[in-house]
Design a protein around this motif. Structure first.
Motif, PDB file in Angstrom:
ATOM      1  N   SER A  35     -11.053  48.754  41.166  1.00  0.00           N
ATOM      2  CA  SER A  35     -11.331  47.475  41.833  1.00  0.00           C
ATOM      3  C   SER A  35     -12.816  47.159  41.963  1.00  0.00           C
ATOM      4  O   SER A  35     -13.166  46.027  42.213  1.00  0.00           O
ATOM      5  N   GLY A  36     -13.656  48.140  41.769  1.00  0.00           N
ATOM      6  CA  GLY A  36     -15.074  47.903  41.980  1.00  0.00           C
ATOM      7  C   GLY A  36     -15.808  47.528  40.712  1.00  0.00           C
ATOM      8  O   GLY A  36     -15.238  47.171  39.685  1.00  0.00           O
ATOM      9  N   VAL A  37     -17.119  47.605  40.801  1.00  0.00           N
ATOM     10  CA  VAL A  37     -17.985  47.270  39.682  1.00  0.00           C
ATOM     11  C   VAL A  37     -17.803  48.281  38.549  1.00  0.00           C
ATOM     12  O   VAL A  37     -17.908  47.938  37.378  1.00  0.00           O
ATOM     13  N   GLY A  38     -17.482  49.506  38.883  1.00  0.00           N
ATOM     14  CA  GLY A  38     -17.243  50.519  37.853  1.00  0.00           C
ATOM     15  C   GLY A  38     -16.103  50.120  36.932  1.00  0.00           C
ATOM     16  O   GLY A  38     -16.161  50.324  35.720  1.00  0.00           O
ATOM     17  N   GLY A  39     -15.051  49.543  37.503  1.00  0.00           N
ATOM     18  CA  GLY A  39     -13.936  49.061  36.696  1.00  0.00           C
ATOM     19  C   GLY A  39     -14.355  47.925  35.782  1.00  0.00           C
ATOM     20  O   GLY A  39     -13.970  47.868  34.616  1.00  0.00           O
ATOM     21  N   ALA A  40     -15.158  47.024  36.348  1.00  0.00           N
ATOM     22  CA  ALA A  40     -15.644  45.911  35.536  1.00  0.00           C
ATOM     23  C   ALA A  40     -16.522  46.412  34.402  1.00  0.00           C
ATOM     24  O   ALA A  40     -16.429  45.927  33.261  1.00  0.00           O
ATOM     25  N   VAL A  41     -17.364  47.397  34.675  1.00  0.00           N
ATOM     26  CA  VAL A  41     -18.227  47.960  33.641  1.00  0.00           C
ATOM     27  C   VAL A  41     -17.377  48.650  32.579  1.00  0.00           C
ATOM     28  O   VAL A  41     -17.642  48.523  31.370  1.00  0.00           O
ATOM     29  N   ALA A  42     -16.338  49.371  32.989  1.00  0.00           N
ATOM     30  CA  ALA A  42     -15.471  50.054  32.031  1.00  0.00           C
ATOM     31  C   ALA A  42     -14.742  49.048  31.148  1.00  0.00           C
ATOM     32  O   ALA A  42     -14.636  49.234  29.931  1.00  0.00           O
ATOM     33  N   VAL A  43     -14.252  47.963  31.745  1.00  0.00           N
ATOM     34  CA  VAL A  43     -13.555  46.929  30.975  1.00  0.00           C
ATOM     35  C   VAL A  43     -14.517  46.254  30.005  1.00  0.00           C
ATOM     36  O   VAL A  43     -14.193  46.031  28.829  1.00  0.00           O
ATOM     37  N   LEU A  44     -15.702  45.918  30.475  1.00  0.00           N
ATOM     38  CA  LEU A  44     -16.691  45.283  29.596  1.00  0.00           C
ATOM     39  C   LEU A  44     -17.107  46.209  28.459  1.00  0.00           C
ATOM     40  O   LEU A  44     -17.305  45.762  27.325  1.00  0.00           O
ATOM     41  N   SER A  45     -17.224  47.488  28.742  1.00  0.00           N
ATOM     42  CA  SER A  45     -17.580  48.452  27.702  1.00  0.00           C
ATOM     43  C   SER A  45     -16.490  48.508  26.629  1.00  0.00           C
ATOM     44  O   SER A  45     -16.784  48.539  25.433  1.00  0.00           O
ATOM     45  N   ALA A  46     -15.223  48.508  27.051  1.00  0.00           N
ATOM     46  CA  ALA A  46     -14.116  48.518  26.087  1.00  0.00           C
ATOM     47  C   ALA A  46     -14.109  47.228  25.261  1.00  0.00           C
ATOM     48  O   ALA A  46     -13.865  47.261  24.049  1.00  0.00           O
ATOM     49  N   GLN A  47     -14.393  46.100  25.903  1.00  0.00           N
ATOM     50  CA  GLN A  47     -14.431  44.831  25.179  1.00  0.00           C
ATOM     51  C   GLN A  47     -15.577  44.802  24.177  1.00  0.00           C
ATOM     52  O   GLN A  47     -15.434  44.273  23.069  1.00  0.00           O
ATOM     53  N   VAL A  48     -16.712  45.366  24.529  1.00  0.00           N
ATOM     54  CA  VAL A  48     -17.845  45.424  23.603  1.00  0.00           C
ATOM     55  C   VAL A  48     -17.487  46.269  22.387  1.00  0.00           C
ATOM     56  O   VAL A  48     -17.798  45.902  21.248  1.00  0.00           O
ATOM     57  N   ASP A  49     -16.794  47.383  22.615  1.00  0.00           N
ATOM     58  CA  ASP A  49     -16.366  48.225  21.489  1.00  0.00           C
ATOM     59  C   ASP A  49     -15.403  47.466  20.571  1.00  0.00           C
ATOM     60  O   ASP A  49     -15.520  47.526  19.349  1.00  0.00           O
ATOM     61  N   ASP A  50     -14.444  46.758  21.183  1.00  0.00           N
ATOM     62  CA  ASP A  50     -13.496  45.971  20.383  1.00  0.00           C
ATOM     63  C   ASP A  50     -14.208  44.884  19.594  1.00  0.00           C
ATOM     64  O   ASP A  50     -13.913  44.657  18.411  1.00  0.00           O
ATOM     65  N   LEU A  51     -15.132  44.195  20.236  1.00  0.00           N
ATOM     66  CA  LEU A  51     -15.869  43.130  19.555  1.00  0.00           C
ATOM     67  C   LEU A  51     -16.748  43.679  18.428  1.00  0.00           C
ATOM     68  O   LEU A  51     -16.894  43.042  17.384  1.00  0.00           O
ATOM     69  N   THR A  52     -17.299  44.849  18.633  1.00  0.00           N
ATOM     70  CA  THR A  52     -18.114  45.465  17.580  1.00  0.00           C
ATOM     71  C   THR A  52     -17.266  45.783  16.360  1.00  0.00           C
ATOM     72  O   THR A  52     -17.655  45.500  15.224  1.00  0.00           O
ATOM     73  N   ARG A  53     -16.065  46.339  16.594  1.00  0.00           N
ATOM     74  CA  ARG A  53     -15.169  46.633  15.474  1.00  0.00           C
ATOM     75  C   ARG A  53     -14.713  45.347  14.788  1.00  0.00           C
ATOM     76  O   ARG A  53     -14.655  45.266  13.562  1.00  0.00           O
ATOM     77  N   THR A  54     -14.396  44.329  15.561  1.00  0.00           N
ATOM     78  CA  THR A  54     -13.959  43.052  14.990  1.00  0.00           C
ATOM     79  C   THR A  54     -15.074  42.413  14.187  1.00  0.00           C
ATOM     80  O   THR A  54     -14.847  41.865  13.103  1.00  0.00           O
TER      81      THR A  54
END
Length: 121
Positions: A35-54
């Motif tokens: 629920s905190g900022v750590g979760g948001a950072v983890a989600v954003l990190s996963a999205q950045v990885d997905d976008l990099t692969r795409t």
């Protein structure tokens, strides 16, 4: 006097300890992975990885498409040159006599009678 100084020192240490305890609880909630900022950072990190692969896949596809398009453009230019040469050579041909005769309208419909036995006149 020493007693008052010791009481104030203990009170200050207890206040600092309480302040550190409250800050530690807030920091753990802040860095909570769900629920905190750590979760948001983890989600954003996963999205950045997905976008990099795409993006890498899109760049690879665009490179292949550009190569294919370049080859097709070269082929089209070759065909266009041949067509221009063919059209230019068509101007050198004489007009076809059979074509000009059939293009003229005829005088009227042609009818022929058949005899009873089917062999004409």
């Amino acid at each position: 006097m020493d007693l008052i100084a010791d009481i104030l020192l203990v009170a200050g240490a207890l206040g600092a300890g309480l302040y550190c305890f409250i800050l530690a609880r807030r920091l753990t909630r802040f860095n909570d992975l769900e629920s905190g900022v750590g979760g948001a950072v983890a989600v954003l990190s996963a999205q950045v990885d997905d976008l990099t692969r795409t993006l890498a896949a899109a760049q690879k596809t665009a490179g292949a498409s550009a190569t294919s398009l370049t080859q097709l453009t070269a082929r089209a230019e070759e065909v266009a040159k041949r067509l221009e040469l063919m059209v230019a050579s068509m101007h050198d041909l004489p007009p076809n006599q059979a074509t000009s005769e059939t293009s003229e309208p005829s005088a009227g419909p042609v009818f022929s009678r058949r005899s009873q036995n089917g062999f004409g006149r």
